[in-house]
Design a protein around this motif. Structure first.
Motif, PDB file in Angstrom:
ATOM      1  N   SER A  75      10.718   9.815   5.529  1.00  0.00           N
ATOM      2  CA  SER A  75       9.560  10.631   5.895  1.00  0.00           C
ATOM      3  C   SER A  75       9.183  11.501   4.699  1.00  0.00           C
ATOM      4  O   SER A  75       9.951  11.631   3.741  1.00  0.00           O
ATOM      5  CB  SER A  75       9.918  11.533   7.083  1.00  0.00           C
ATOM      6  N   GLU A  76       8.008  12.096   4.759  1.00  0.00           N
ATOM      7  CA  GLU A  76       7.581  13.023   3.700  1.00  0.00           C
ATOM      8  C   GLU A  76       8.610  14.137   3.528  1.00  0.00           C
ATOM      9  O   GLU A  76       8.953  14.523   2.418  1.00  0.00           O
ATOM     10  CB  GLU A  76       6.221  13.638   4.072  1.00  0.00           C
ATOM     11  N   GLU A 116       4.823   5.114   7.326  1.00  0.00           N
ATOM     12  CA  GLU A 116       3.476   5.684   7.449  1.00  0.00           C
ATOM     13  C   GLU A 116       3.324   6.526   8.705  1.00  0.00           C
ATOM     14  O   GLU A 116       2.681   7.563   8.696  1.00  0.00           O
ATOM     15  CB  GLU A 116       2.440   4.556   7.411  1.00  0.00           C
ATOM     16  N   SER A 117       3.880   6.083   9.808  1.00  0.00           N
ATOM     17  CA  SER A 117       3.876   6.879  11.043  1.00  0.00           C
ATOM     18  C   SER A 117       5.266   6.734  11.645  1.00  0.00           C
ATOM     19  O   SER A 117       5.583   5.712  12.248  1.00  0.00           O
ATOM     20  CB  SER A 117       2.805   6.374  12.016  1.00  0.00           C
ATOM     21  N   TRP A 118       6.094   7.741  11.433  1.00  0.00           N
ATOM     22  CA  TRP A 118       7.536   7.684  11.706  1.00  0.00           C
ATOM     23  C   TRP A 118       7.856   7.087  13.077  1.00  0.00           C
ATOM     24  O   TRP A 118       8.578   6.100  13.187  1.00  0.00           O
ATOM     25  CB  TRP A 118       8.095   9.091  11.565  1.00  0.00           C
ATOM     26  N   THR A 153       7.366  -3.275  10.055  1.00  0.00           N
ATOM     27  CA  THR A 153       8.093  -2.606   8.972  1.00  0.00           C
ATOM     28  C   THR A 153       9.153  -3.523   8.379  1.00  0.00           C
ATOM     29  O   THR A 153       9.303  -3.615   7.154  1.00  0.00           O
ATOM     30  CB  THR A 153       8.741  -1.306   9.498  1.00  0.00           C
ATOM     31  N   ASN A 207       0.816  -1.211   0.000  1.00  0.00           N
ATOM     32  CA  ASN A 207       0.000   0.000   0.000  1.00  0.00           C
ATOM     33  C   ASN A 207       0.852   1.264   0.000  1.00  0.00           C
ATOM     34  O   ASN A 207       0.381   2.343   0.330  1.00  0.00           O
ATOM     35  CB  ASN A 207      -0.921   0.006   1.236  1.00  0.00           C
ATOM     36  N   ARG A 208       2.131   1.143  -0.381  1.00  0.00           N
ATOM     37  CA  ARG A 208       3.018   2.300  -0.278  1.00  0.00           C
ATOM     38  C   ARG A 208       3.607   2.714  -1.614  1.00  0.00           C
ATOM     39  O   ARG A 208       4.127   1.872  -2.355  1.00  0.00           O
ATOM     40  CB  ARG A 208       4.174   1.999   0.679  1.00  0.00           C
ATOM     41  N   ALA A 267       6.362   3.341  13.261  1.00  0.00           N
ATOM     42  CA  ALA A 267       6.841   2.357  12.285  1.00  0.00           C
ATOM     43  C   ALA A 267       8.302   1.997  12.478  1.00  0.00           C
ATOM     44  O   ALA A 267       8.737   0.912  12.089  1.00  0.00           O
ATOM     45  CB  ALA A 267       6.623   2.879  10.867  1.00  0.00           C
TER      46      ALA A 267
END
Length: 227
Positions: A30-31, A59-61, A86, A10-11, A64
């Motif tokens: 991360s983004e 997804e959530s640093w 992860t 899903n990534r 994850a």
């Protein structure tokens, strides 16, 4: 070097490099880091090695990439301890998909790297799996509560390990994070004593300076060492 985006699970993973590569470089990102990923990969490319690089969004640093649950060290967000999920995603989905799509050799040298908490995740992953020939940990969060004790009883399995830290990182008023300097020196000594090929490099500045270039340097060093 142009990137392509590839959906794995899903990534949306960002992929650089070439098929039939000798090295597979993996980095949880991360983004914010994705904004400077082109610069990081351009710096890695100075190595002249044939590699495929995959930037995999976390997804959530804090959740994850943390190996176990821990309360907040700064701010309000604690750590969820989902690193096992992860790592499973990397082993069961990312690596097989990239091997197949890019015709990577079965014995491709896999290097896991990252910055900050992603650097700690890479170090921890090497205690859990012998998949990685090297670990590229730039300014890793080795202050993470319980990490040093854990690693003593669960040694890393990678042969080539790069550690770095900014020379101002340990000079912080945060008592937990101030342990980062002593911990990384101890970890480096411990790895050398065990016979690992390990470097510890000090960069000028604090934690947020040149993260992309520091990470690129880490990956380049491991590729050179694991020829």
């Amino acid at each position: 070097m142009t990137a392509q985006t590839m959906q794995i699970g899903n990534r949306p993973c960002r992929i650089y490099g070439e098929a039939h590569a000798e090295y597979l470089l993996l980095q949880m990102t991360s983004e914010h880091e994705l904004q400077s990923m082109d610069d990081e990969v351009a710096a890695i490319a100075q190595s002249n090695r044939k590699y495929l690089f995959a930037a995999i969004p976390a997804e959530s640093w804090n959740d994850a990439l943390s190996p176990w649950k821990s309360p907040a060290v700064w701010g309000k967000q604690g750590f969820g301890g989902n690193a096992g999920d992860t790592l499973r995603f990397l082993i069961e989905q990312v690596v097989p998909t990239l091997k197949q799509q890019f015709n990577l050799p079965e014995n491709v040298k896999i290097i896991l790297g990252g910055y900050s908490l992603a650097g700690l995740f890479a170090l921890w992953a090497s205690t859990q799996a012998n998949l990685f020939c090297g670990i590229a940990a730039a300014s890793p969060s080795v202050w993470f509560p319980g990490w040093m004790e854990f690693e003593q009883h669960h040694p890393m399995q990678a042969q080539h390990i790069y550690l770095s830290l900014g020379d101002k990182e340990e000079h912080t008023k945060n008592a937990v994070m101030a342990e980062v300097g002593e911990n990384i020196r101890t970890l480096h000594s411990r790895l050398i004593e065990r016979g690992a090929d390990c470097a510890l490099e000090w960069n000028s500045g604090g934690h947020f300076k040149d993260a992309d270039l520091r990470t690129a340097k880490a990956f380049r060093w491991v590729m050179e060492e694991s020829r």
